[in-house]
Design an enzyme around this catalytic site. Structure first.
Site, PDB file in Angstrom:
ATOM      1  CG  HIS A  84      -0.356   9.661 -31.955  1.00 39.40           C
ATOM      2  ND1 HIS A  84       1.061  11.035 -32.352  1.00 39.40           N
ATOM      3  CD2 HIS A  84      -0.551   9.307 -30.603  1.00 39.40           C
ATOM      4  CE1 HIS A  84       0.917  10.731 -30.731  1.00 39.40           C
ATOM      5  NE2 HIS A  84       0.081  10.929 -29.784  1.00 39.40           N
ATOM      6  CE  LYS A  95       0.044  19.130 -22.984  1.00 34.00           C
ATOM      7  NZ  LYS A  95       0.477  17.706 -23.851  1.00 34.00           N
ATOM      8  NE  ARG A 119       4.820   6.638 -25.177  1.00 30.76           N
ATOM      9  CZ  ARG A 119       4.967   7.888 -25.092  1.00 30.76           C
ATOM     10  NH1 ARG A 119       6.007   7.538 -25.682  1.00 30.76           N
ATOM     11  NH2 ARG A 119       4.186   8.190 -24.351  1.00 30.76           N
ATOM     12  CB  SER A 135       3.414  14.443 -28.620  1.00 31.35           C
ATOM     13  OG  SER A 135       2.932  13.677 -29.412  1.00 31.35           O
TER      14      SER A 135
END
Length: 162
Positions: free
Chosen positions: A17, A41, A90, A128
């Protein structure tokens, strides 16, 4: 193009990040790091903790500001007078998802554009979710997150959740 926004959950912010933030800052004079407070979440860290992690990790960077938000990204973009979304990619799966979101965001906010930055080989494998798993098992996270973030986590932030 004065500002861009880099949205995400950043639970926690990683070296990948930070790389995207630095590269976005080389393109735009102002980078907002939008920390989504998604109440549906279950995050390891509160939105306030995630914002503080970002502030500490980007403390030496002029033109970078962490902001929290709920709801639609385009609503935050309107409040900030921002039309550029930064996304780090990614994998090919990231590209497919971001293509779909880009179309939706443009429909919701005419003029919204998404700028994709490809992850560098040295950070593309960092996520993460992988860092959260390492934290859960009390493993060394220093190679995956900024030093300031590792210090916060190792210093006791949210240890009661581990």
């Amino acid at each position: 193009m004065n500002a861009c926004i880099y949205p995400g959950s950043f639970d926690p912010i990683t070296n990948g990040h930070i790389d995207i933030i630095c590269r976005a800052r080389n393109i735009f004079p102002k980078v907002y790091v939008g920390v989504l407070n998604n109440t549906a979440k279950r995050n390891l860290f509160s939105v306030e903790e995630r914002v503080e992690m970002i502030r500490r990790a980007t403390g030496g960077m002029d033109g970078v500001e962490a902001v929290s938000f709920e709801g639609l990204l385009v609503d935050l973009m309107e409040r900030l007078s921002c039309r550029i979304i930064i996304r780090g990619l990614r994998t090919g799966a990231d590209l497919e998802l971001e293509q779909q979101l880009s179309v939706i965001n443009r429909q919701l906010l005419p003029g919204a554009e998404t700028v994709a930055l490809l992850a560098k080989p040295e950070t593309y494998f960092i996520s993460s979710s992988a860092v959260r798993e390492l934290i859960e098992f009390h493993a060394d996270i220093s190679g995956y997150v900024p030093r300031e973030v590792a210090d916060m986590i190792n210093g006791g932030i949210k240890n009661e959740n581990l």
